[in-house]
Design an enzyme around this catalytic site. Sequence first.
Site, PDB file in Angstrom:
ATOM      1  N   HIS A 158       0.813  -1.218   0.000  1.00  0.00           N
ATOM      2  CA  HIS A 158       0.000   0.000   0.000  1.00  0.00           C
ATOM      3  C   HIS A 158       0.849   1.272   0.000  1.00  0.00           C
ATOM      4  O   HIS A 158       0.294   2.380  -0.015  1.00  0.00           O
ATOM      5  CB  HIS A 158      -0.936   0.025   1.211  1.00  0.00           C
ATOM      6  N   ASP A 193      -2.972 -10.600  -2.458  1.00  0.00           N
ATOM      7  CA  ASP A 193      -3.464 -10.155  -1.156  1.00  0.00           C
ATOM      8  C   ASP A 193      -4.975  -9.896  -1.221  1.00  0.00           C
ATOM      9  O   ASP A 193      -5.533  -9.628  -2.290  1.00  0.00           O
ATOM     10  CB  ASP A 193      -2.727  -8.868  -0.777  1.00  0.00           C
ATOM     11  N   HIS A 195      -6.390  -7.261  -0.196  1.00  0.00           N
ATOM     12  CA  HIS A 195      -6.563  -5.858  -0.576  1.00  0.00           C
ATOM     13  C   HIS A 195      -5.745  -5.539  -1.823  1.00  0.00           C
ATOM     14  O   HIS A 195      -4.651  -6.072  -2.015  1.00  0.00           O
ATOM     15  CB  HIS A 195      -6.110  -4.945   0.564  1.00  0.00           C
ATOM     16  N   ASP A 282      -4.315 -12.865   3.809  1.00  0.00           N
ATOM     17  CA  ASP A 282      -5.537 -12.356   4.424  1.00  0.00           C
ATOM     18  C   ASP A 282      -6.785 -12.627   3.589  1.00  0.00           C
ATOM     19  O   ASP A 282      -7.890 -12.271   3.996  1.00  0.00           O
ATOM     20  CB  ASP A 282      -5.427 -10.863   4.739  1.00  0.00           C
TER      21      ASP A 282
END
Length: 342
Positions: A158, A193, A195, A282
Site C-alpha cells: 500500500h 493479497d 486488498h 488475508d
Amino acid sequence: MKAFYAEEQKRHDPKAFLSSGAPQPNPEQPERVERLLAGALSAGCTIERPRNHGLGPVAAVHTPEYLDFLEHIYARWQRIEGASAEVIPNIHPIARNGSYPASAVGQAGYHMADTACPISGETWQSALWSAWSAVDAAEAVMSGAPAAYALCRPPGHHAFADVAGGFCFINNSAVAARVLRKQAARVAILDVDLHHGNGTQGIFYARPDVLTVSLHADPVRFYPFFWGHADERGEGLGLGYNFNLPLPRKSADAAFLEVLAVALQRIRAFSPDALVVALGLDAFEGDPFGGLSMTTPGFSRIGEAIAKLDLPTVIVQEGGYLCDELGDNLTAFLTGFGGKMR
C-alpha cells in the site's frame, strides 16, 4: 527455499488504527512474525538474515523527500506539545500538486494516506530491514535460486513512492522488482493479497517494463476504495501494463483460482524474465478482515498454479493477520509452490 528475515522487523509495534471512525487495536502485530516463521520452517525453508543494503535499493523506489520524512518524523512529532505517542495524521490535502508543508503535522498528512500506518520510534528501522529482506531474496534469485521468500514485516504494497498507508511504509515488492530489473528486462508483479496493491500499482502505473497484476476483494465497498478497479489499465507508456481483477466479497477457492488463471494468462502474454509474488494470506476465510473465503488447501493450489509459470520468483510477504491458521497458510502456499516447480 531460502527465506530472509531480521529480528529488527519485530520492533515496529503499532497500537491502534481507525476502522469506520472507531479506534481499534492495530492488527499488524509483531506476533505475525512468529507465526510466519513457523510456517516457513514447516515448509522446509532455511532462514537467513539479510544484509544492510543502505538506502540505495529503497531510494530507487521512493522519493528522497519521503524517505527523509520517514526517518525523522517521529523525533519531530515528539517535540509537539500534546502530540500523540505515535505519528498519526489528522489532516490530508485534497490535492498534492501544490506547496509542501514545513510542519510535522502537515507533512504527516501529506505522506500518510490513512490512520492505519502509525509511526513510532522503531518504525523506520523495522521498515528498512523489511525492505532489505526483499532485496536479499531478489539477489538470491538473481544468483540462480529458482525462488526465495522474503518475510517482510511491516508489509509494503500500500506504500506509494511518497505515501505510506494500510500498515505499509516501504514498498517491498516494488523494491524487489527494481532489484530484479538489474538483470531482467521485464518483471511481473502478481499480488494475491485480500486488498488491492494500490501503492505498487501507483509506482509502476506509467511503466511498460513492470507488469502489475492484482487479485483482490472488489474495492467498491472495501479498502483501499479509490484504487483497484478493473478499468485502471495504466497510463502513458504503461497503458495496458496494469491488470486488476476484483473479486466479489466472500469469494472462495473455486472463484479465486478461476480468476488466477486469467491473471497467469496475462503474465504469460507479457513474457517476463522474473516474477514477484506479493503474497497476502488475508484472503483466508478465518482472517480478521473477512473479505474473501480462501481455505488452507486453496493456498496450496495458488502456489501450484503460480509455480507452473516456471519463472525465477521472489515471494514477498504482504498481509495475513493473526488467526490460528496463519502459519499453516504460508506452509501450504510454499509447499504447493515448491512441489510444482520444474
